[in-house]
Design an enzyme around this catalytic site. Structure first.
Site, PDB file in Angstrom:
ATOM      1  N   THR A  63       0.748  -0.134   0.000  1.00 46.37           N
ATOM      2  CA  THR A  63       0.000   0.000   0.000  1.00 46.37           C
ATOM      3  C   THR A  63       1.191   0.213   0.000  1.00 46.37           C
ATOM      4  OG1 THR A  63      -2.188  -0.197  -0.550  1.00 46.37           O
ATOM      5  CG2 THR A  63      -1.788   1.068   0.021  1.00 46.37           C
ATOM      6  N   THR A  64       1.570   0.895   0.141  1.00 43.78           N
ATOM      7  CA  THR A  64       2.937   1.328   0.483  1.00 43.78           C
ATOM      8  C   THR A  64       2.925   2.812   0.813  1.00 43.78           C
ATOM      9  OG1 THR A  64       5.276   1.336  -0.258  1.00 43.78           O
ATOM     10  CG2 THR A  64       3.625   1.668  -1.953  1.00 43.78           C
ATOM     11  N   CYS A 120       0.084   5.158  -1.429  1.00 44.40           N
ATOM     12  CA  CYS A 120      -0.521   4.663  -2.668  1.00 44.40           C
ATOM     13  C   CYS A 120      -0.863   3.184  -2.491  1.00 44.40           C
ATOM     14  CB  CYS A 120       0.425   4.811  -3.856  1.00 44.40           C
ATOM     15  SG  CYS A 120       0.843   6.525  -4.262  1.00 44.40           S
ATOM     16  N   SER A 121      -1.918   2.745  -3.176  1.00 40.75           N
ATOM     17  CA  SER A 121      -2.318   1.357  -3.013  1.00 40.75           C
ATOM     18  C   SER A 121      -3.032   0.824  -4.233  1.00 40.75           C
ATOM     19  CB  SER A 121      -3.241   1.215  -1.798  1.00 40.75           C
ATOM     20  OG  SER A 121      -3.681  -0.120  -1.660  1.00 40.75           O
ATOM     21  N   ALA A 146       0.722   1.321   5.324  1.00 40.57           N
ATOM     22  CA  ALA A 146      -0.017   0.357   4.522  1.00 40.57           C
ATOM     23  C   ALA A 146      -0.723  -0.589   5.492  1.00 40.57           C
ATOM     24  CB  ALA A 146       0.943  -0.410   3.630  1.00 40.57           C
TER      25      ALA A 146
END
Length: 502
Positions: free
Chosen positions: A323-324, A340-341, A402
């Site tokens: 998802t980082t 972001c994921s 994430a």
């Protein structure tokens, strides 16, 4: 120290630090790190994903960029395949079901969001920032232990369709630790992105390939969905906590609001947030997540009612009777926090594009209104919550995580440990975590045993894990010492996180 970057992979962190060393600011570094993560963390993120970035200027003016996934359907395409349930096992006893396939794909936002971030806050051309990512995708990088684990647990999703199966199990053999992973089509997409920006992904050839493949295979992403997509600017919500102000992601994302609600309750439950108080606050936040709550996320000003001081006072009084991700701070004080994921990934690799699409319409914890019930064009709600902690007008902690619906508990506990308990950021991230969901407290080893016994005595089940696990999230954070100005960072060992300095 000119700056510090914390990210979910050493190569991602180094790409960001290299941008700082070359004279870029925190946003330039965040964009470079995100693009590198596309190459080395591709099951978790990419051009088919969505995200959020929180940016603070040296004067502590804070903006939230929303480029998360939007619900498709503006073209009126009829879905003619079903979501496919795939169980993902974190260990022998813990399982989470994800729904995948073309019908699970929402409208991606990362390309639009990264371009918007650079237009608003960047100083380095996109064509330069993308170079490390291109090299990583084309030349490859060794799979580390954490990425090998992710590939293993997500293999039931990747194995379903030919594109991801061939990518992550070349010649029929799944990649393992030490193997070199290359993604040639992504390298080409990154080159196109560096030269032309987001346009090809929303109105050009790549957009056409996405819509054609998804619609032909039963999904609903049409040309209007992509052409109308844009990144949005929002004002973060603020929660006072132990003499600081915690800024986090506003609705229609739900994760930030639930974190702020928990912090508000912890303020009222005593001066020290022991595991019992953390579980109590998490349980109260879970109780908020009704159908009415999910629908209200789209109403202007909804967060003000949830975080009303009087309401929190009453809620805390009731409880007392019970998802980082990438974070950056540069030498000038500009900060960036970006998550972001791809969700768990849909398993859909659009041929010839390097784009692996998200499965956000199939994530139960993100789509509580029911699959495909979100109006076309609206953002899908999210647990993702890039967060900053401000004291006396200066940012002193930048973080995010994430981890699906464990994002909010991971961020909550990290904030508590840094702000309330005074732990250095690295130790705060490494410290054991717990998570409450579905009536069970999941606890990593090291959580106070007496507290867990008290929780059990109160009638709540406790599942004790034998070791730390990425199930409990992946926090990446950077911090500035308010007294000395010294910068530090912590990468989550649960996700192979790393810190790099400029």
């Amino acid at each position: 120290m000119p700056g510090v970057v914390a990210a979910g992979h050493p190569e991602s962190a180094e790409a960001g630090a290299a941008a700082l060393r070359a004279g870029g600011n925190a946003v330039d570094a965040a964009v470079a790190a995100v693009l590198a993560s596309f190459s080395v963390e591709s099951p978790l993120t990419g051009f088919g994903a969505g995200g959020y970035m929180m940016v603070a200027t040296p004067s502590a003016e804070v903006t939230l960029l929303d480029f998360f996934v939007a619900a498709p359907g503006l073209d009126g395409e009829a879905r003619h395949t079903e979501l496919v349930p795939v169980p993902v096992r974190f260990d022998d006893t813990t399982e989470q079901v994800f729904y995948v396939g073309p019908a699970s794909c929402g409208v991606p936002g990362t390309a639009a969001g990264l371009v918007r971030a650079l237009e608003r806050f960047g100083t380095v051309p996109l064509s330069e920032l993308v170079r490390p990512a291109i090299a990583l995708a084309r030349d490859g990088a060794p799979v580390n232990a954490q990425q090998a684990y992710i590939l293993d647990i997500l293999s039931p999703i990747h194995d379903r369709l030919t594109g991801t199966r061939a990518l992550y199990a070349p010649e029929g053999t799944e990649l393992v630790e030490g193997d070199v992973f290359r993604f040639g089509e992504l390298a080409e997409a990154l080159e196109r992105f560096g030269a032309e920006g987001a346009e090809p992904f929303y109105r050009g050839e790549i957009a056409a390939a996405i819509t054609s493949f998804i619609v032909d295979n039963g999904g609903t992403i049409g040309a209007k969905d992509l052409a109308s997509y844009e990144a949005l600017e929002r004002r973060p919500i603020a929660a006072p906590f132990r003499g600081t102000e915690v800024l986090t992601n506003p609705p229609p994302s739900s994760g930030g609001l639930l974190i702020a609600y928990c912090l508000g309750l912890l303020e009222r439950l005593g001066d020290r947030s022991r595991p019992e108080q953390l579980v109590t606050a998490m349980a109260a936040a879970n109780d908020l997540r009704s159908l009415e709550f999910a629908e209200s996320l789209y109403e202007e000003g909804f967060e003000a009612g949830v975080l009303d001081a009087g309401g929190l006072d009453l809620a805390a009084a009731d409880l007392l009777g019970s998802t980082t991700h990438i974070s950056v701070i540069d030498s000038d004080g500009t900060c960036a926090s970006v998550t972001c994921s791809n969700g768990s990934g849909s398993g859909v690799l659009v041929p010839g594009t390097g784009v692996i699409l998200n499965n956000m319409l199939g994530e139960e914890d993100l789509n509580p209104l029911g699959f495909h019930k979100i109006a076309p064009g609206r953002r899908v709600p999210s647990m993702m919550a890039p967060t900053m902690v401000v004291r006396d007008g200066a940012v002193e902690l930048v973080l995010g995580s994430a981890g699906s619906n464990r994002i909010r508990s991971a961020i909550l506990q990290t904030v508590v440990r840094v702000v309330e308990q005074g732990l250095p950021v690295e130790r705060a991230i490494e410290a054991p975590r717990l998570h409450f969901e579905d009536g069970v407290v999941q606890a990593e080893p090291g959580i106070d045993g007496l507290s867990l016994e008290l929780i059990e005595a109160g009638g709540t089940a406790v599942a004790r894990w034998p070791e730390i696990n990425l199930f409990f999230g992946g926090v990446q954070a950077v911090a500035r010492d308010p007294r000395t100005g010294a910068l530090s960072g912590g990468g989550d060992p649960r996700r192979g996180g790393a810190v790099a300095t400029a």
